[in-house]
Design a protein around this motif. Sequence first.
Motif, PDB file in Angstrom:
ATOM      1  N   SER A  35      44.000 -26.412 -56.267  1.00 38.16           N
ATOM      2  CA  SER A  35      43.524 -25.118 -56.742  1.00 38.16           C
ATOM      3  C   SER A  35      42.200 -25.274 -57.485  1.00 38.16           C
ATOM      4  O   SER A  35      41.487 -24.307 -57.700  1.00 38.16           O
ATOM      5  CB  SER A  35      44.566 -24.472 -57.645  1.00 38.16           C
ATOM      6  OG  SER A  35      45.012 -25.386 -58.612  1.00 38.16           O
ATOM      7  N   PHE A  36      41.886 -26.511 -57.877  1.00 41.55           N
ATOM      8  CA  PHE A  36      40.642 -26.785 -58.595  1.00 41.55           C
ATOM      9  C   PHE A  36      39.420 -26.384 -57.766  1.00 41.55           C
ATOM     10  O   PHE A  36      38.462 -25.820 -58.274  1.00 41.55           O
ATOM     11  CB  PHE A  36      40.607 -28.287 -58.941  1.00 41.55           C
ATOM     12  CG  PHE A  36      39.269 -28.815 -59.397  1.00 41.55           C
ATOM     13  CD1 PHE A  36      38.753 -28.463 -60.627  1.00 41.55           C
ATOM     14  CD2 PHE A  36      38.554 -29.693 -58.586  1.00 41.55           C
ATOM     15  CE1 PHE A  36      37.528 -28.966 -61.046  1.00 41.55           C
ATOM     16  CE2 PHE A  36      37.336 -30.197 -58.998  1.00 41.55           C
ATOM     17  CZ  PHE A  36      36.812 -29.838 -60.231  1.00 41.55           C
ATOM     18  N   SER A  60      45.220 -22.212 -51.562  1.00 43.62           N
ATOM     19  CA  SER A  60      45.310 -23.010 -52.779  1.00 43.62           C
ATOM     20  C   SER A  60      46.776 -23.177 -53.168  1.00 43.62           C
ATOM     21  O   SER A  60      47.346 -22.398 -53.912  1.00 43.62           O
ATOM     22  CB  SER A  60      44.470 -22.327 -53.852  1.00 43.62           C
ATOM     23  OG  SER A  60      45.116 -22.197 -55.036  1.00 43.62           O
ATOM     24  N   ILE A  61      47.408 -24.201 -52.599  1.00 46.53           N
ATOM     25  CA  ILE A  61      48.851 -24.384 -52.812  1.00 46.53           C
ATOM     26  C   ILE A  61      49.138 -25.564 -53.728  1.00 46.53           C
ATOM     27  O   ILE A  61      50.289 -25.905 -53.959  1.00 46.53           O
ATOM     28  CB  ILE A  61      49.600 -24.600 -51.477  1.00 46.53           C
ATOM     29  CG1 ILE A  61      49.050 -25.831 -50.749  1.00 46.53           C
ATOM     30  CG2 ILE A  61      49.496 -23.379 -50.596  1.00 46.53           C
ATOM     31  CD1 ILE A  61      49.881 -26.249 -49.565  1.00 46.53           C
ATOM     32  N   GLY A  62      48.112 -26.192 -54.267  1.00 41.01           N
ATOM     33  CA  GLY A  62      48.322 -27.348 -55.131  1.00 41.01           C
ATOM     34  C   GLY A  62      48.096 -28.643 -54.371  1.00 41.01           C
ATOM     35  O   GLY A  62      48.319 -28.717 -53.163  1.00 41.01           O
ATOM     36  N   SER A  63      47.639 -29.675 -55.103  1.00 43.98           N
ATOM     37  CA  SER A  63      47.301 -30.941 -54.461  1.00 43.98           C
ATOM     38  C   SER A  63      48.480 -31.561 -53.738  1.00 43.98           C
ATOM     39  O   SER A  63      48.350 -32.043 -52.607  1.00 43.98           O
ATOM     40  CB  SER A  63      46.790 -31.932 -55.502  1.00 43.98           C
ATOM     41  OG  SER A  63      45.621 -31.460 -56.091  1.00 43.98           O
ATOM     42  N   SER A 161      51.306 -26.594 -68.597  1.00 44.94           N
ATOM     43  CA  SER A 161      52.746 -26.649 -68.348  1.00 44.94           C
ATOM     44  C   SER A 161      53.016 -26.873 -66.865  1.00 44.94           C
ATOM     45  O   SER A 161      54.096 -27.295 -66.477  1.00 44.94           O
ATOM     46  CB  SER A 161      53.410 -25.353 -68.792  1.00 44.94           C
ATOM     47  OG  SER A 161      52.895 -24.276 -68.047  1.00 44.94           O
ATOM     48  N   ASP A 162      52.031 -26.577 -66.028  1.00 44.47           N
ATOM     49  CA  ASP A 162      52.194 -26.781 -64.593  1.00 44.47           C
ATOM     50  C   ASP A 162      51.527 -28.092 -64.197  1.00 44.47           C
ATOM     51  O   ASP A 162      50.646 -28.584 -64.897  1.00 44.47           O
ATOM     52  CB  ASP A 162      51.564 -25.620 -63.813  1.00 44.47           C
ATOM     53  CG  ASP A 162      50.166 -25.287 -64.288  1.00 44.47           C
ATOM     54  OD1 ASP A 162      49.825 -25.645 -65.433  1.00 44.47           O
ATOM     55  OD2 ASP A 162      49.390 -24.704 -63.517  1.00 44.47           O
ATOM     56  N   GLY A 163      51.955 -28.653 -63.100  1.00 42.37           N
ATOM     57  CA  GLY A 163      51.311 -29.855 -62.614  1.00 42.37           C
ATOM     58  C   GLY A 163      49.900 -29.515 -62.167  1.00 42.37           C
ATOM     59  O   GLY A 163      49.693 -28.490 -61.536  1.00 42.37           O
ATOM     60  N   SER A 164      48.915 -30.354 -62.505  1.00 40.86           N
ATOM     61  CA  SER A 164      47.551 -30.004 -62.103  1.00 40.86           C
ATOM     62  C   SER A 164      46.640 -31.211 -62.090  1.00 40.86           C
ATOM     63  O   SER A 164      46.872 -32.199 -62.781  1.00 40.86           O
ATOM     64  CB  SER A 164      46.976 -28.949 -63.042  1.00 40.86           C
ATOM     65  OG  SER A 164      46.372 -29.570 -64.143  1.00 40.86           O
ATOM     66  N   GLY A 165      45.591 -31.117 -61.288  1.00 37.01           N
ATOM     67  CA  GLY A 165      44.595 -32.168 -61.227  1.00 37.01           C
ATOM     68  C   GLY A 165      43.839 -32.300 -62.537  1.00 37.01           C
ATOM     69  O   GLY A 165      43.378 -33.381 -62.882  1.00 37.01           O
TER      70      GLY A 165
END
Lengths: 341, 323
Positions: A35-36, A60-63, A161-165
């Motif tokens: 999503s970055f 953008s569904i996440g890495s 709080s969410d998983g993220s790059g």
Amino acid sequence: MLNAFKTFAASATIIAASTLALAAHATDVTGAGSSFVYPVVSKWSATYAEKTGNRINYQSIGSGGGIAQIKAGTVDFGATDMPLDEATLQQFGLGQFPDVIGGIVPALNVEGIAPGKLVLDGPTLAGIYLGKIATWNDAAIAALNPGTKLPAAKITVVHRSDGSGTTFNFSNYLSKVSPEWKAKAGEGSAIQWPVGIGGKGNQGVAAYVKQVKNSIGYVEYAYALQNSIGYARMKNAAGKVVAPTMATFQAAADTADWKNARNFNLLMTNAPGADAWPITATSWVVMYKQPRNAANAKVALDFFKWSYEHGQEQARSLDYVPLPDSLVKQIESYWAAEFKR
Amino acid sequence: MSSIPATIDTLDTGRRSRLDARHDRIFRGVLRFCALLVLAALLGAALSTLWGGREILFGQGLHFLTSTAWNPVEDDYGALAPVFGTLVTSLVAIVLAVPVSFGVAMFLTEIAPNWLRAPASTAVELLAAIPSIIYGMWGLFVFVPFMARIEPALTDTLGRIPLLGKLFQGPPLGLGLLTAGIVLAVMILPFITSVMREVFLTVPTRLKESAYALGSTRWEVLWDIVLPYTRSAVIGGIILGLGRALGETMAVTFVLGNSYNITSSLLMPGTSISSSIANEFNEAVGLHRSALVALGFLLFVVTFIVLLIARLMLRQLARREGR
């Protein structure tokens, strides 16, 4: 008018004759992941579609999702904030290359401290996120900020709080500069936080930092600007105090050791340059070297080539940093050597 | 009926009753299908979460249920903190919402002047139509700063009470279990209130008027006549609210603080089952994803247990009253 009709009729005949002709005219390329990069990829793809007629649909569904989708072969390219290792790339016959650069900044809301006034360094930031440095007037912060009057207030730590790059790069930086952080928390897109509250997305962290007094968080540069929250300057690996700007992100990209990074597997955190912002991040595009749908892959590569050459202004307008020219050259020779075009 | 010849009536009786029996069978079949559809959906959801979470549930079992760790780096997961947060926020919500709903329902059915009843009831029902994300945003941007202002006062007053004071210690973040509980209370209030109001209206006027005639005060009529008459339906309404509170996601995610903590203080941030799933599912792979699906299964189990306890309480109550 008549001419136009003739052309239309002619092309209609061709379409009727061969569906391949249609595919060559307008290709729909699909990509999914991080999503970055979503804001800039979607902006690029709109302009690219106007120029070439080829559409790039990016989800953008996440890495994690992006990697899963490209492994399953359901998309033409994946995008991830965490580079894949050599073994995984080999196993699936994948190649990867960076697409755009962004900066992550410590955002803060401390009474009496103007934006950009406070200076932090890596070990201090790690100490704050470990909960060991619990008040703003701690000796470690005071030593970096002689002459600044620091409040005796307790620090409230805000994380994602969410998983993220963003978390991945931030925790990677803390692991590089603090052995204790590496041992206790480590690095990942989601980690076990020793202290603090979690906000969902950059927006959530920015909102929490704004709402909670004496708090500190980390957000992508664009969110710190848009939400006009205070940020800290950082002491980088070279020992110089730098502010988060396009120039210092660029400096980090320029001085990172790309030349020796196989498959561009390099994180730009704690880059060595004198003017380098220490928490600079990129995102990788992942594609098959021998794609099943060669036509789509060709368009996808062409899209990224176009974005390196013509997408810089759009990237800057969204507070991303375009890749330095030397890196673009290296990527293009990587394509020539590794990808079947 | 007198216009229909008796002969035709008797001739048709056999055919009619056969037709009726067939219609009855079809009707019963349709009803049974509808009921089974609900059960099948429930069973399907439960089984698929069980299957999705099998690596964690069967691989780690007890450790998953009793551990407070939540470490995606080391792939070490425990469900205790989210389960704790879910139960505590729902409990706070019920404790706050039930008396208020009771008061509102009583007021609307017994005390309010007639011209006020309809608009006020509609207003309560409109509260139920607000999407939960709106409650979340209201919670974060309006209510959290307010709570941050009053929390120091809470710590200074309620926090001084021995034992109970432990619940009100901590930094005045504005976010946390108490804030989430209050936002949930506002969200479930209309559900409980509507049910209560509906059932209070079913109390026969005769009963109430007799009580008034015997010299009862308003309070005595409400407490001794209306409430006992409607008790099981009232508890049903509370259970409905509780179920909603247990599963609420978005509003809680905004104001709970999303941190894997088990604390004695209501002012501290926590996490809940549904908000953990909403937060992390997108980027979770492998065991992490399995742990989140297993959490989903646990939400089933927790809700089931809570509803079971409520049912048992209801039965106990009925027995005590000799019904």
